[in-house]
Each structure stands twice: as structure tokens, then as C-alpha cells.
Design a protein around this motif. Structure first.
Motif, PDB file in Angstrom:
ATOM      1  N   GLY A   1     -23.677 -31.524  18.036  1.00 35.34           N
ATOM      2  CA  GLY A   1     -22.799 -32.144  19.023  1.00 35.34           C
ATOM      3  C   GLY A   1     -22.329 -33.538  18.675  1.00 35.34           C
ATOM      4  O   GLY A   1     -21.577 -34.153  19.438  1.00 35.34           O
ATOM      5  N   SER A   2     -22.804 -34.090  17.527  1.00 34.06           N
ATOM      6  CA  SER A   2     -22.405 -35.440  17.150  1.00 34.06           C
ATOM      7  C   SER A   2     -21.573 -35.412  15.884  1.00 34.06           C
ATOM      8  O   SER A   2     -21.623 -34.466  15.104  1.00 34.06           O
ATOM      9  CB  SER A   2     -23.643 -36.328  16.952  1.00 34.06           C
ATOM     10  OG  SER A   2     -24.400 -35.849  15.854  1.00 34.06           O
ATOM     11  N   LEU A   3     -20.834 -36.470  15.659  1.00 28.14           N
ATOM     12  CA  LEU A   3     -19.928 -36.534  14.519  1.00 28.14           C
ATOM     13  C   LEU A   3     -20.595 -37.045  13.259  1.00 28.14           C
ATOM     14  O   LEU A   3     -20.149 -36.742  12.151  1.00 28.14           O
ATOM     15  CB  LEU A   3     -18.733 -37.437  14.865  1.00 28.14           C
ATOM     16  CG  LEU A   3     -17.855 -36.964  16.022  1.00 28.14           C
ATOM     17  CD1 LEU A   3     -16.766 -37.991  16.292  1.00 28.14           C
ATOM     18  CD2 LEU A   3     -17.249 -35.596  15.705  1.00 28.14           C
ATOM     19  N   GLY A   4     -21.655 -37.848  13.379  1.00 29.28           N
ATOM     20  CA  GLY A   4     -22.278 -38.406  12.180  1.00 29.28           C
ATOM     21  C   GLY A   4     -23.515 -39.218  12.506  1.00 29.28           C
ATOM     22  O   GLY A   4     -24.064 -39.142  13.605  1.00 29.28           O
ATOM     23  N   TRP A   5     -23.966 -40.002  11.531  1.00 29.46           N
ATOM     24  CA  TRP A   5     -25.138 -40.840  11.692  1.00 29.46           C
ATOM     25  C   TRP A   5     -24.854 -41.988  12.650  1.00 29.46           C
ATOM     26  O   TRP A   5     -23.718 -42.410  12.810  1.00 29.46           O
ATOM     27  CB  TRP A   5     -25.557 -41.401  10.336  1.00 29.46           C
ATOM     28  CG  TRP A   5     -26.188 -40.387   9.424  1.00 29.46           C
ATOM     29  CD1 TRP A   5     -25.545 -39.447   8.665  1.00 29.46           C
ATOM     30  CD2 TRP A   5     -27.573 -40.222   9.184  1.00 29.46           C
ATOM     31  NE1 TRP A   5     -26.447 -38.704   7.966  1.00 29.46           N
ATOM     32  CE2 TRP A   5     -27.718 -39.159   8.251  1.00 29.46           C
ATOM     33  CE3 TRP A   5     -28.729 -40.864   9.644  1.00 29.46           C
ATOM     34  CZ2 TRP A   5     -28.950 -38.735   7.796  1.00 29.46           C
ATOM     35  CZ3 TRP A   5     -29.964 -40.447   9.181  1.00 29.46           C
ATOM     36  CH2 TRP A   5     -30.059 -39.387   8.269  1.00 29.46           C
ATOM     37  N   ASP A   6     -25.946 -42.504  13.250  1.00 28.18           N
ATOM     38  CA  ASP A   6     -25.819 -43.651  14.125  1.00 28.18           C
ATOM     39  C   ASP A   6     -27.079 -44.517  13.994  1.00 28.18           C
ATOM     40  O   ASP A   6     -28.143 -44.033  13.566  1.00 28.18           O
ATOM     41  CB  ASP A   6     -25.641 -43.210  15.579  1.00 28.18           C
ATOM     42  CG  ASP A   6     -25.088 -44.324  16.469  1.00 28.18           C
ATOM     43  OD1 ASP A   6     -24.750 -45.390  15.920  1.00 28.18           O
ATOM     44  OD2 ASP A   6     -25.005 -44.121  17.682  1.00 28.18           O
ATOM     45  N   ILE A   7     -26.953 -45.798  14.339  1.00 26.01           N
ATOM     46  CA  ILE A   7     -28.080 -46.733  14.320  1.00 26.01           C
ATOM     47  C   ILE A   7     -28.231 -47.312  15.720  1.00 26.01           C
ATOM     48  O   ILE A   7     -27.280 -47.882  16.266  1.00 26.01           O
ATOM     49  CB  ILE A   7     -27.846 -47.886  13.331  1.00 26.01           C
ATOM     50  CG1 ILE A   7     -27.492 -47.369  11.941  1.00 26.01           C
ATOM     51  CG2 ILE A   7     -29.085 -48.779  13.247  1.00 26.01           C
ATOM     52  CD1 ILE A   7     -27.065 -48.463  10.988  1.00 26.01           C
ATOM     53  N   LEU A   8     -29.422 -47.161  16.298  1.00 29.49           N
ATOM     54  CA  LEU A   8     -29.681 -47.683  17.637  1.00 29.49           C
ATOM     55  C   LEU A   8     -30.705 -48.808  17.570  1.00 29.49           C
ATOM     56  O   LEU A   8     -31.748 -48.665  16.934  1.00 29.49           O
ATOM     57  CB  LEU A   8     -30.214 -46.567  18.551  1.00 29.49           C
ATOM     58  CG  LEU A   8     -29.326 -45.333  18.727  1.00 29.49           C
ATOM     59  CD1 LEU A   8     -30.022 -44.323  19.617  1.00 29.49           C
ATOM     60  CD2 LEU A   8     -27.968 -45.719  19.294  1.00 29.49           C
ATOM     61  N   GLN A   9     -30.398 -49.923  18.202  1.00 22.86           N
ATOM     62  CA  GLN A   9     -31.379 -51.010  18.295  1.00 22.86           C
ATOM     63  C   GLN A   9     -32.369 -50.667  19.399  1.00 22.86           C
ATOM     64  O   GLN A   9     -31.984 -50.455  20.547  1.00 22.86           O
ATOM     65  CB  GLN A   9     -30.691 -52.334  18.580  1.00 22.86           C
ATOM     66  CG  GLN A   9     -31.661 -53.494  18.694  1.00 22.86           C
ATOM     67  CD  GLN A   9     -30.958 -54.816  18.929  1.00 22.86           C
ATOM     68  OE1 GLN A   9     -30.048 -55.180  18.195  1.00 22.86           O
ATOM     69  NE2 GLN A   9     -31.374 -55.538  19.961  1.00 22.86           N
TER      70      GLN A   9
ATOM     71  N   ARG B   1     -33.560 -47.446  15.197  1.00 24.97           N
ATOM     72  CA  ARG B   1     -33.809 -46.015  15.006  1.00 24.97           C
ATOM     73  C   ARG B   1     -32.571 -45.375  14.397  1.00 24.97           C
ATOM     74  O   ARG B   1     -31.444 -45.589  14.847  1.00 24.97           O
ATOM     75  CB  ARG B   1     -34.153 -45.333  16.331  1.00 24.97           C
ATOM     76  CG  ARG B   1     -34.352 -43.817  16.188  1.00 24.97           C
ATOM     77  CD  ARG B   1     -34.935 -43.172  17.428  1.00 24.97           C
ATOM     78  NE  ARG B   1     -36.354 -43.478  17.581  1.00 24.97           N
ATOM     79  CZ  ARG B   1     -36.865 -44.197  18.562  1.00 24.97           C
ATOM     80  NH1 ARG B   1     -36.079 -44.709  19.494  1.00 24.97           N
ATOM     81  NH2 ARG B   1     -38.166 -44.426  18.636  1.00 24.97           N
ATOM     82  N   LEU B   2     -32.774 -44.575  13.345  1.00 20.34           N
ATOM     83  CA  LEU B   2     -31.689 -43.847  12.706  1.00 20.34           C
ATOM     84  C   LEU B   2     -31.549 -42.488  13.371  1.00 20.34           C
ATOM     85  O   LEU B   2     -32.529 -41.740  13.490  1.00 20.34           O
ATOM     86  CB  LEU B   2     -31.962 -43.657  11.211  1.00 20.34           C
ATOM     87  CG  LEU B   2     -31.530 -44.803  10.286  1.00 20.34           C
ATOM     88  CD1 LEU B   2     -32.297 -46.074  10.587  1.00 20.34           C
ATOM     89  CD2 LEU B   2     -31.707 -44.407   8.827  1.00 20.34           C
TER      90      LEU B   2
END
Length: 404
Positions: A181-189, A174-175
Motif C-alpha cells: 500500500g506504500s510507494l517506497g521507503w520512509d524515515i520516521l523520527q 525508524r526505517l
């Protein structure tokens, strides 16, 4: 009588009687991509991208920038808002390069890139890591080391997710877009799907409800696109079916590589599967194979595509390209069941024993384009249509020269 029909061998007239041989590459040509209604690009092991006119066969541009073979190529709209009509070409090699296919200008080169690419609202690339890039090709985030085998295919699915094929596993990511409240993009398995018994070779979306995977040992799995569960599974392409009589047995060969699913295409009702040397029609509603040709080619079928007028086109390691016509054949028992007859274009490509690449493009107005290991690109023309166009052009010139 068995509901499974054997795809027929009846030959019909080949319309592609004229051809143009296009020479520009110095090594295997592995990729063809359509740019618009009259242009296409080719790429391969020589690291060169060539832009062609599909009508005349004229070489429009030659793009030199890679020092190693090209492993992927796709197109996308211009990065500049004022140039929305321009097409860009993204090529993958030991680096990633963006080209303007109208001018041939190299727009940008990005390192730390390895293989497959896929475009969403952001760019994703697959190698040993899954990387996310913005439209300016700045790296936004990436996963940790996934596997030595790397990501072989990527597709987009709902809920801001992507599916990655890694060996015999499917991994759902999931992108997560940046928020206040977050600094940037993240990728979650999110999930790992372990239903395949061998490496996954093919992965595509077939409609809004399902995606399909095919493996090295001939497994075809239909997945629910929302909850990622198995909707249907076909593992018996190469086994004798209890429903078949002796003359309709669809057993292929004993070697595992002869039942690999290298590619498939689809329409609203069916998935057309390249299994080993054969072609199979899998009906999504019935959840079973409804037609087949176990020896569509002399070697493994590498690519299959849907054409207009209920036709398919396939190509193989044996160097042949064949067109298949899907017909409705009335049976005594009940409803019409699809059968297919073939017509072979020609065996003009010279393949080595190590070559596993051959593909094609279809232009409705300009014919077929094929490429292979002989370094050549063949532009196939409908002879009757081209003759008519020449006659029309001649009559127009005669009329223009007539006295008023």
C-alpha cells in the motif's frame, strides 16, 4: 583501599623493531581500512585512496577520483551477485564514490552526499540530512534538514531503527520498508534523547543489549538498545573521587577539551575509553571505572583498539603509538582487579599543532599499520617473527639446492 587501580608505567620490551615506510600520499592520511587478511587501504586529505599489501608494503592500486579531501571510507561486498568474493570501497567527499579494490575501477559516483556512511540492508548517509540509498546507490528517501551541525555518527539498532548523533542530541529514526500500500521507503523520527550536556563525539554498539556514547565534556552514557533508556552514566573522569587517596587522584586538566571522549573500544566485560590524555577501563557489570592511566599520552588520545592477548593499542596527537598489556593483579581484599602496563612503540610521526588525526590497523600475521599528518604510513613488524621467517625461507632454499 580504593578499588580503582592506576594503570602502571612499567615498560616492557617492544616487539615491533622493524618498520617499512610507505609513501604515496601528498597530504594528511586520516583513514586506514582493512580489506582482507593481507591488504588494507589508506585515504586522506589529498583525495587519493591507496591499496597496500600488508606483508610486503607494496602499493597495489592508487584510486584517483576525488577533487576534495576524503571524509569517510568503508568496505562492502561487491554489488554484483556473481562477484560476491570481490571487495568494494565506498569513499565520501563532496561526492560519494564506489571503487572495486581488486581492479581499481571506479564503479559509481553519487552527488548530494556530505559525511558519515553506514551500511544496513540499505545504505544510510549522514550530513545535514539522513539519506537512504539502495545497493545500486539510488536515493530512496531522506529526512528534512536536521541541523547545521549535521550527523556525526550513525549506528544500527533493533526494530529497523538507527541512532544518529546530532550535536548533543541522539535521534532515533525508524526505517519503514515499502509495502503493497506504500510507494517506497520512509524515515520516521521516533525519539530525541537529550541527556548529554555537550556534543557527542563517539557512538558505538557494545553488545546485543547496549550502546554507548561519549561527549566533548567527558560524559560516558550506557543506553539500553531496546527501550533507549539510560542504564548507567559516568561523568567524573576528571574529578577527584572520594574513594581515592591523594596518590591515586585521577583529576586530569581544567580545560574542557582535555576531557573529551574521542574514542572507545570494548570487550564482553569492559569499555576502554580514551578520555583526554588518559585511558580508562569502565566495567559494564559493575557500572564504574575499575582502572585508569590519567596521562597515557602527552596529548589527547584519539584512537584505541583491542588487540589479542589482553592488549590495547592507543595513539595520540603527540604522535606516539602505545601498546598496553592488561593483567590480573591480586589484591589483599578480594577478587582480581585489572591493571595495565605500557610499552611505547615509537614517536616517529611528525604532527603539526593543528593535526587531530592518527589511527592504526592491526594484522595478526603482519604487524601494525599507522598513519598521521606527516603524509606517511608506517608498517611495523615484529622483529623476532620476521627474523624467524627469513631464517625459515633461507633453510628452505638451502634444502632445495642440496643434491638428492
Amino acid at each position: 583501599k580504593s578499588p580503582l587501580q592506576t594503570i602502571g608505567e612499567e615498560q616492557t620490551q617492544n616487539p615491533y623493531t622493524e618498520l617499512l615506510v610507505l609513501k604515496a600520499h601528498h597530504d594528511i592520511v586520516r583513514f586506514l581500512v582493512q580489506l582482507d587478511d593481507y591488504r588494507f587501504a589508506s585515504a586522506g586529505d589529498d583525495g587519493i585512496v591507496v591499496v597496500w599489501n600488508a606483508q610486503t608494503g607494496e602499493k597495489l592500486l592508487e584510486l584517483n577520483g576525488h577533487t576534495q579531501k576524503i571524509t569517510a571510507i568503508i568496505t562492502f561486498p561487491s554489488l554484483e551477485a556473481c562477484e560476491e568474493k570481490n571487495q568494494m570501497i565506498l569513499t565520501a567527499s563532496a561526492d560519494r564514490t564506489v571503487w572495486d579494490c581488486d581492479t581499481g575501477r571506479q564503479v559509481q559516483k553519487v552527488s548530494c552526499f556530505q559525511s558519515t556512511v553506514k551500511r544496513l540492508d540499505v545504505w544510510l548517509s549522514g550530513g545535514n540530512d539522513l539519506c537512504v540509498w539502495n545497493r545500486k546507490l539510488d536515493l530512496l528517501c531522506k529526512t528534512s534538514h536536521l541541523s547545521d551541525t549535521g550527523i556525526s555518527a550513525l549506528i544500527e539498532i533493533p526494530k529497523n531503527c538507527v541512532v544518529a548523533a546530532v550535536g548533543k542530541e541522539l535521534i532515533i529514526f525508524r526505517l519503514v520498508a515499502p509495502t503493497e500500500g506504500s510507494l517506497g521507503w520512509d524515515i520516521l523520527q521516533v525519539k530525541r534523547l537529550l541527556d548529554h550536556q555537550d556534543n557527542i563525539l563517539s557512538l558505538v554498539n557494545v553488545n546485543d543489549l547496549s550502546f554507548v556514547t561519549g561527549s566533548h565534556v567527558g560524559e560516558l552514557i550506557i543506553w539500553d538498545i531496546l527501550d533507549w533508556t539510560v542504564q548507567a552514566c559516568e561523568r567524573n573522569f576528571w574529578d577527584p573521587s572520594p574513594q581515592l587517596d591523594s596518590q591515586q587522584e585521577i583529576k586530569l586538566c581544567q580545560k574542557p577539551n582535555d576531557v573529551s571522549i574521542h574514542h572507545f573500544t570494548w570487550d564482553e566485560e569492559n569499555v576502554f575509553v580514551a578520555v583526554g590524555r588518559g585511558l580508562y577501563v569502565y566495567n559494564l557489570q559493575m557500572k564504574r571505572v575499575i582502572a585508569c592511566q590519567k596521562t597515557a599520552h602527552d596529548s589527547n588520545v584519539l584512537h584505541v583498539a583491542k588487540l589479542p592477548n589482553r592488549q590495547l593499542i592507543s595513539c595520540s596527537e603527540d604522535g606516539s603509538v602505545r601498546i598496553w598489556e592488561l593483567r590480573e593483579k591480586q589484591q589483599l581484599a578480594a577478587e582480581p582487579v585489572p591493571t595495565v602496563r605500557s610499552k611505547e612503540v615509537s614517536k616517529v610521526h611528525i604532527l603539526t599543532s593543528t593535526c587531530l588525526n592518527l589511527m592504526f590497523l592491526y594484522f595478526e600475521d603482519h604487524g601494525l599499520v599507522t598513519c598521521s599528518a606527516d603524509h606517511l604510513i608506517i608498517l611495523w613488524k615484529n622483529g623476532e617473527r620476521e627474523s624467524g621467517l627469513r631464517s625459515l625461507k633461507l633453510f628452505q632454499k638451502l634444502e632445495e639446492n642440496e643434491p638428492v
